[in-house]
Design an enzyme around this catalytic site. Structure first.
Site, PDB file in Angstrom:
ATOM      1  N   GLU A   1      56.239  57.750  48.841  1.00 38.26           N
ATOM      2  CA  GLU A   1      55.247  56.752  48.653  1.00 38.26           C
ATOM      3  C   GLU A   1      55.088  55.868  50.062  1.00 38.26           C
ATOM      4  O   GLU A   1      56.406  55.455  50.669  1.00 38.26           O
ATOM      5  CB  GLU A   1      55.669  55.728  47.566  1.00 38.26           C
ATOM      6  CG  GLU A   1      54.760  54.588  47.507  1.00 38.26           C
ATOM      7  CD  GLU A   1      53.363  54.657  47.299  1.00 38.26           C
ATOM      8  OE1 GLU A   1      52.733  54.351  48.187  1.00 38.26           O
ATOM      9  OE2 GLU A   1      53.020  55.391  46.539  1.00 38.26           O
TER      10      GLU A   1
ATOM     11  N   HIS B   1      45.729  39.313   7.001  1.00 39.07           N
ATOM     12  CA  HIS B   1      44.476  38.414   6.729  1.00 39.07           C
ATOM     13  C   HIS B   1      45.331  37.069   7.238  1.00 39.07           C
ATOM     14  O   HIS B   1      46.361  36.506   6.614  1.00 39.07           O
ATOM     15  CB  HIS B   1      43.854  38.262   5.586  1.00 39.07           C
ATOM     16  CG  HIS B   1      43.032  37.090   5.421  1.00 39.07           C
ATOM     17  ND1 HIS B   1      41.555  37.249   5.919  1.00 39.07           N
ATOM     18  CD2 HIS B   1      43.040  35.938   4.800  1.00 39.07           C
ATOM     19  CE1 HIS B   1      41.040  36.171   5.584  1.00 39.07           C
ATOM     20  NE2 HIS B   1      41.965  35.393   4.973  1.00 39.07           N
TER      21      HIS B   1
ATOM     22  N   GLY C   1      54.401  51.524  42.812  1.00 38.26           N
ATOM     23  CA  GLY C   1      53.404  51.013  41.752  1.00 38.26           C
ATOM     24  C   GLY C   1      51.981  51.360  42.045  1.00 38.26           C
ATOM     25  O   GLY C   1      51.087  51.296  41.334  1.00 38.26           O
TER      26      GLY C   1
ATOM     27  N   VAL D   1      20.819  49.338  46.495  1.00 33.35           N
ATOM     28  CA  VAL D   1      20.877  48.800  47.684  1.00 33.35           C
ATOM     29  C   VAL D   1      20.640  49.653  48.996  1.00 33.35           C
ATOM     30  O   VAL D   1      21.022  50.697  48.909  1.00 33.35           O
ATOM     31  CB  VAL D   1      22.500  48.364  47.916  1.00 33.35           C
ATOM     32  CG1 VAL D   1      22.712  47.813  49.115  1.00 33.35           C
ATOM     33  CG2 VAL D   1      22.582  47.140  46.727  1.00 33.35           C
TER      34      VAL D   1
ATOM     35  N   ALA E   1      44.985  54.301  34.374  1.00 35.42           N
ATOM     36  CA  ALA E   1      46.442  54.151  34.815  1.00 35.42           C
ATOM     37  C   ALA E   1      47.134  54.675  33.559  1.00 35.42           C
ATOM     38  O   ALA E   1      48.226  55.565  33.601  1.00 35.42           O
ATOM     39  CB  ALA E   1      46.743  52.777  35.173  1.00 35.42           C
TER      40      ALA E   1
ATOM     41  N   ILE F   1      31.224  50.804  43.707  1.00 36.17           N
ATOM     42  CA  ILE F   1      30.616  51.941  43.227  1.00 36.17           C
ATOM     43  C   ILE F   1      31.324  52.740  42.695  1.00 36.17           C
ATOM     44  O   ILE F   1      30.788  53.888  42.253  1.00 36.17           O
ATOM     45  CB  ILE F   1      29.509  52.208  44.322  1.00 36.17           C
ATOM     46  CG1 ILE F   1      30.209  52.729  45.519  1.00 36.17           C
ATOM     47  CG2 ILE F   1      28.564  51.363  44.782  1.00 36.17           C
ATOM     48  CD1 ILE F   1      29.167  53.672  46.327  1.00 36.17           C
TER      49      ILE F   1
ATOM     50  N   GLU G   1      22.929  47.328  39.995  1.00 32.56           N
ATOM     51  CA  GLU G   1      23.273  48.402  39.475  1.00 32.56           C
ATOM     52  C   GLU G   1      22.205  49.291  39.499  1.00 32.56           C
ATOM     53  O   GLU G   1      20.894  49.066  39.100  1.00 32.56           O
ATOM     54  CB  GLU G   1      23.672  48.176  37.828  1.00 32.56           C
ATOM     55  CG  GLU G   1      23.866  49.545  37.402  1.00 32.56           C
ATOM     56  CD  GLU G   1      25.049  50.521  37.841  1.00 32.56           C
ATOM     57  OE1 GLU G   1      24.559  51.735  37.936  1.00 32.56           O
ATOM     58  OE2 GLU G   1      26.093  49.922  38.281  1.00 32.56           O
TER      59      GLU G   1
END
Length: 464
Positions: free
Chosen positions: A35, A443, A41, A236, A320, A270, A202
């Site tokens: 990493e 309930h 993480g 856009v 994830a 996006i 969008e």
């Protein structure tokens, strides 16, 4: 027999990677995880799921305290102020606690953290930073990165991606969000609650691509009601920056008159794409598919013996929890056990307020496969939601018309992210709508709405 430095080398310490490494070590395999970040993480814990949820929660509290939402319950607050620096500090604290927790788990399970960027030298050799190591099995778990918008430069000041949007030093006057998917709506919600005008652009005719059509329409109504401007079927065509202001040029997706939007912050959201840059996959002979994903089989194996891939870098939903399940499964497959993930039952959640969650098929997708039965129940008729004045949304259950087996469940509710777990578990066991309808629910709870929606599939709801 060749000798290797490690039995298993996992490349990437995101949710899938660190889980795969820990599970492999628990199975008695000598394991390392490469990493390059300073903390473990991956995107999720550092600049994704966790910090965004911290800001979402904090912004919800601020909106409740500052907009009189609590007055009807007899809680009157005056003079509530926003301390954005403290909000960011609390976010950073949560991130630090969780990333530090993974480092502790690595030490506890004897997983070696190789710090540095990884690149294949051949099918069993990887250079990590300044060192070179070999492994019998290698798991590619490098996740995903932000998909760029051609012609738009992200400076992380005025034009930001999701990472920049989590660290804005002040509340924008006007935030333009390019993309009406999960990330754009979540981060747009944060800054709207804190005082920004938010416009979401969008390209498609509805927000939340891939979600159930009825859920998409109802969610749009709720976001508009909250004050968010939604410009769907709009593309856009350019973003220009002068000083601390941006001009966003847009036009109808089908063609038509152009217009411009002036903003002091623009979020490009996006989507995301597989993170394979710099891995030197060619040296190992690993093949990618047409979408740039590492191609795998049912067991997560690539075309090269001993090399596996999981999570966002491989085909499937970029989530994830999917990556975590795959991390456990691939470690067990490497160890000679049987690791399986049911990709038909992977829940998705949008952590706005209310939350939006779904698992399985949308009504549209289910109807393409055959005849279905659908049951709905509104939270307006749920006693706990009514008591809490938390009545936005509904539960929708989709079942096969012949077998009654549940094909999909969709929920809009403040507790949708938690409620969807029951639906996913029921579907994993092949439940019918009748099974859910005749399961006793405590309930008063929001979860009773799931029971009632299942009863509606049966044609016998009680409270509507």
């Amino acid at each position: 027999m060749a000798e290797y430095d490690y039995d298993v080398l996992v490349i990437g310490a995101g949710p899938g990677g660190y889980v795969a490494a820990i599970r492999a070590a628990q199975l008695g395999l000598k394991t390392a995880c490469a990493e390059s970040r300073d903390t473990l993480g991956g995107t999720c814990l550092n600049v994704g799921c966790i910090p965004s949820k911290a800001l979402l929660h904090a912004s919800e509290l601020f909106e409740e305290a500052s907009h009189g939402a609590l007055a009807k319950f007899g809680v009157e607050i005056e003079g509530a102020k926003l301390n954005l620096d403290q909000m960011h500090a609390e976010k950073a604290k949560a991130v630090g606690e969780l990333t530090g927790g993974i480092e502790y788990l690595f030490k506890k399970n004897k997983v070696t953290w190789l710090k540095g960027k990884a690149a294949f030298q051949d099918s069993s050799t990887v250079k990590v930073g300044d060192q070179t190591v070999t492994a019998r099995d290698i798991v590619i778990a490098t996740g995903s990165v932000v998909t760029p918008l051609p012609g738009v430069e992200i400076d992380q000041k005025v034009v930001v991606d999701s990472t920049g949007a989590l660290a804005l030093p002040k509340v924008p006057e006007h935030l333009v969000v390019i993309g009406g998917g999960v990330i754009g709506l979540e981060l747009g919600s944060v800054w709207r609650r804190l005082g920004a005008k938010v416009t979401v652009v969008e390209y498609l005719d509805q927000i939340l691509p891939g979600f159930d059509g009825e859920v998409r329409k109802e969610s749009a109504k709720l976001f508009k009601k909250q004050g968010m401007e939604l410009k769907t079927s709009t593309k856009v065509t350019g973003v220009t920056v002068e000083g601390d202001r941006a001009t966003v040029s847009v036009e109808p997706a089908a063609g038509g008159a152009a217009e411009t939007l002036s903003a002091d912050a623009v979020l490009v959201a996006i989507g995301r794409k597989p993170n394979t840059d710099g891995l030197n996959l060619e040296a190992a002979g690993v093949k990618l598919n047409g979408r740039g994903q590492v191609e795998i089989d049912h067991d997560f194996a690539t075309n090269v013996d001993g090399i596996w891939a999981i999570g966002d870098v491989a085909p499937g939903l970029m989530l994830a929890h999917k990556a975590e399940d795959e991390g456990v499964a691939v470690a067990e497959n490497i160890a000679g056990q049987t690791g399986i993930v049911n990709h038909d039952v992977i829940p998705s959640v949008v952590y706005t307020m209310p939350e939006i969650a779904g698992v399985g098929l949308s009504e549209e997708a289910a109807k393409e496969r055959g005849e279905v039965k659908v049951g709905k129940f509104p939270f307006m008729a749920n006693s706990r939601a009514k008591t809490n004045r938390d009545t936005d949304g509904f539960v929708k259950v989709i079942a096969d018309a012949k077998t009654d087996r549940v094909l999909g469940v969709w929920i809009i509710s403040s507790l949708a992210g938690t409620m969807i777990a029951q639906a996913a578990q029921a579907m994993e066991f092949g439940a019918t709508s009748e099974d859910i309808a005749y399961t006793c629910h405590a309930h008063p709870t929001h979860a009773e709405a799931l029971k009632e929606a299942a009863m509606a599939v049966q044609g016998k709801p009680i409270h509507i």
